[in-house]
Design a protein around this motif. Structure first.
Motif, PDB file in Angstrom:
ATOM      1  N   LYS A  48       1.616  80.015  46.681  1.00 35.55           N
ATOM      2  CA  LYS A  48       2.219  80.216  47.680  1.00 35.55           C
ATOM      3  C   LYS A  48       1.308  80.914  48.730  1.00 35.55           C
ATOM      4  CE  LYS A  48       7.036  80.349  46.699  1.00 35.55           C
ATOM      5  NZ  LYS A  48       8.380  80.933  46.621  1.00 35.55           N
ATOM      6  N   ASP A  49       0.909  80.270  49.862  1.00 37.70           N
ATOM      7  CA  ASP A  49      -0.074  81.096  50.534  1.00 37.70           C
ATOM      8  C   ASP A  49       0.529  82.237  51.209  1.00 37.70           C
ATOM      9  OD1 ASP A  49       1.380  80.100  52.941  1.00 37.70           O
ATOM     10  OD2 ASP A  49       0.033  78.561  53.196  1.00 37.70           O
ATOM     11  N   PRO A  50      -0.143  83.159  52.162  1.00 38.80           N
ATOM     12  CA  PRO A  50       0.442  84.257  52.627  1.00 38.80           C
ATOM     13  C   PRO A  50       1.514  84.023  53.587  1.00 38.80           C
ATOM     14  CG  PRO A  50      -1.974  84.342  52.712  1.00 38.80           C
ATOM     15  CD  PRO A  50      -1.437  82.752  52.028  1.00 38.80           C
ATOM     16  N   THR A  51       1.902  82.836  53.896  1.00 38.77           N
ATOM     17  CA  THR A  51       2.883  82.390  55.054  1.00 38.77           C
ATOM     18  C   THR A  51       4.058  81.937  54.334  1.00 38.77           C
ATOM     19  OG1 THR A  51       2.238  79.922  55.443  1.00 38.77           O
ATOM     20  CG2 THR A  51       1.349  81.843  56.833  1.00 38.77           C
ATOM     21  N   VAL A  54       4.144  76.595  50.092  1.00 36.16           N
ATOM     22  CA  VAL A  54       3.551  76.034  48.630  1.00 36.16           C
ATOM     23  C   VAL A  54       2.437  75.110  48.900  1.00 36.16           C
ATOM     24  CG1 VAL A  54       4.086  74.920  46.544  1.00 36.16           C
ATOM     25  CG2 VAL A  54       5.836  76.194  47.617  1.00 36.16           C
ATOM     26  N   GLN A  55       1.330  75.355  48.275  1.00 31.77           N
ATOM     27  CA  GLN A  55       0.036  74.770  48.354  1.00 31.77           C
ATOM     28  C   GLN A  55      -0.340  73.976  47.218  1.00 31.77           C
ATOM     29  OE1 GLN A  55      -1.422  74.341  51.077  1.00 31.77           O
ATOM     30  NE2 GLN A  55      -0.138  75.638  52.263  1.00 31.77           N
ATOM     31  N   GLY A  56      -0.501  72.727  46.944  1.00 24.76           N
ATOM     32  CA  GLY A  56      -0.703  72.034  45.798  1.00 24.76           C
ATOM     33  C   GLY A  56       0.050  70.958  45.500  1.00 24.76           C
ATOM     34  N   PRO A  57      -0.031  70.337  44.782  1.00 28.01           N
ATOM     35  CA  PRO A  57      -0.759  70.747  43.208  1.00 28.01           C
ATOM     36  C   PRO A  57      -2.170  70.611  43.337  1.00 28.01           C
ATOM     37  CG  PRO A  57       0.227  68.772  42.891  1.00 28.01           C
ATOM     38  CD  PRO A  57       0.632  69.080  44.144  1.00 28.01           C
ATOM     39  N   PRO A  59      -5.561  70.542  40.270  1.00 21.41           N
ATOM     40  CA  PRO A  59      -6.006  70.644  38.938  1.00 21.41           C
ATOM     41  C   PRO A  59      -6.429  72.020  38.261  1.00 21.41           C
ATOM     42  CG  PRO A  59      -7.487  69.258  40.168  1.00 21.41           C
ATOM     43  CD  PRO A  59      -6.388  69.967  41.295  1.00 21.41           C
ATOM     44  N   ALA A  60      -6.324  72.266  37.202  1.00 26.23           N
ATOM     45  CA  ALA A  60      -6.674  73.146  36.726  1.00 26.23           C
ATOM     46  C   ALA A  60      -8.161  73.868  36.600  1.00 26.23           C
ATOM     47  CB  ALA A  60      -6.321  73.712  35.145  1.00 26.23           C
ATOM     48  N   PRO A  61      -9.223  72.930  36.705  1.00 26.93           N
ATOM     49  CA  PRO A  61     -10.408  73.264  36.824  1.00 26.93           C
ATOM     50  C   PRO A  61     -10.683  73.698  38.362  1.00 26.93           C
ATOM     51  CG  PRO A  61     -10.586  71.271  35.621  1.00 26.93           C
ATOM     52  CD  PRO A  61      -9.013  71.298  35.969  1.00 26.93           C
ATOM     53  N   THR A  62     -10.105  73.182  39.306  1.00 24.07           N
ATOM     54  CA  THR A  62     -10.198  73.566  40.679  1.00 24.07           C
ATOM     55  C   THR A  62      -9.892  74.926  40.946  1.00 24.07           C
ATOM     56  OG1 THR A  62     -10.171  71.239  41.485  1.00 24.07           O
ATOM     57  CG2 THR A  62      -9.598  73.090  43.107  1.00 24.07           C
ATOM     58  N   MET A  63      -8.526  75.323  40.289  1.00 24.76           N
ATOM     59  CA  MET A  63      -7.970  76.624  40.381  1.00 24.76           C
ATOM     60  C   MET A  63      -8.761  77.758  39.842  1.00 24.76           C
ATOM     61  SD  MET A  63      -5.029  76.632  42.220  1.00 24.76           S
ATOM     62  CE  MET A  63      -4.095  78.053  41.822  1.00 24.76           C
ATOM     63  N   LEU A  77       1.185  84.502  44.398  1.00 28.44           N
ATOM     64  CA  LEU A  77       1.991  83.792  43.589  1.00 28.44           C
ATOM     65  C   LEU A  77       2.055  82.505  43.313  1.00 28.44           C
ATOM     66  CD1 LEU A  77       5.411  85.053  45.644  1.00 28.44           C
ATOM     67  CD2 LEU A  77       4.748  85.768  43.381  1.00 28.44           C
ATOM     68  N   LEU A  78       1.743  82.200  42.064  1.00 30.31           N
ATOM     69  CA  LEU A  78       1.460  80.857  41.497  1.00 30.31           C
ATOM     70  C   LEU A  78       2.297  80.510  40.377  1.00 30.31           C
ATOM     71  CD1 LEU A  78      -1.673  80.927  39.450  1.00 30.31           C
ATOM     72  CD2 LEU A  78      -1.315  83.002  40.817  1.00 30.31           C
ATOM     73  N   LYS A  79       2.143  79.137  40.002  1.00 33.51           N
ATOM     74  CA  LYS A  79       2.913  78.623  38.920  1.00 33.51           C
ATOM     75  C   LYS A  79       2.175  77.400  38.241  1.00 33.51           C
ATOM     76  CE  LYS A  79       6.538  75.855  40.519  1.00 33.51           C
ATOM     77  NZ  LYS A  79       8.034  75.658  40.337  1.00 33.51           N
ATOM     78  N   ARG A  80       2.365  77.105  37.109  1.00 36.77           N
ATOM     79  CA  ARG A  80       1.838  75.844  36.578  1.00 36.77           C
ATOM     80  C   ARG A  80       3.057  74.604  36.667  1.00 36.77           C
ATOM     81  NH1 ARG A  80       0.778  78.769  30.961  1.00 36.77           N
ATOM     82  NH2 ARG A  80       2.678  79.823  31.710  1.00 36.77           N
ATOM     83  N   ILE A  81       2.677  73.518  37.332  1.00 36.24           N
ATOM     84  CA  ILE A  81       3.531  72.511  37.288  1.00 36.24           C
ATOM     85  C   ILE A  81       4.164  72.202  36.035  1.00 36.24           C
ATOM     86  CG2 ILE A  81       3.941  70.127  38.471  1.00 36.24           C
ATOM     87  CD1 ILE A  81       3.403  72.358  40.435  1.00 36.24           C
TER      88      ILE A  81
END
Length: 96
Positions: A48-51, A54-57, A59-63, A77-81
């Motif tokens: 979740k961006d500051p506003t 939800v941004q995404g999904p 891939p793990a290597p990018t994150m 705030l983040l989570k694994r899909i």
């Protein structure tokens, strides 16, 4: 001199095999759940961006590269899909 015919013979163990499942509490399985058996590099993430959007999904290597580049704050705030039911702060992931 060693003679094979006079060597002591071992007897096969007559005890039944022990089941790990029989020593676990009811409802607990020795087999990994779907959440336990995922490949971390194949997991997609969202955040979740500051506003609050939800941004995404992603891939793990990018994150991971964004994390290593210090683009994320500990309160992100983040989570694994398909793994995590709810968003959690990055600092909670880092503690685990």
């Amino acid at each position: 001199m060693f003679r094979p015919d006079s060597a002591p013979r071992s007897t096969p163990n007559s005890d039944p095999p022990i089941s790990i499942e029989s020593h676990l509490p009811n409802g607990v399985s020795a087999l990994p759940s779907a959440a336990d058996s995922y490949n971390p590099e194949e997991v997609s993430w969202c955040y979740k961006d500051p506003t609050g959007q939800v941004q995404g999904p992603f891939p793990a290597p990018t994150m991971q590269s964004w994390y290593l580049g210090n683009y994320f704050t500990d309160d992100l705030l983040l989570k694994r899909i398909d793994v995590d039911p709810d968003f959690e702060e990055l600092q909670d992931f880092k503690r685990r």
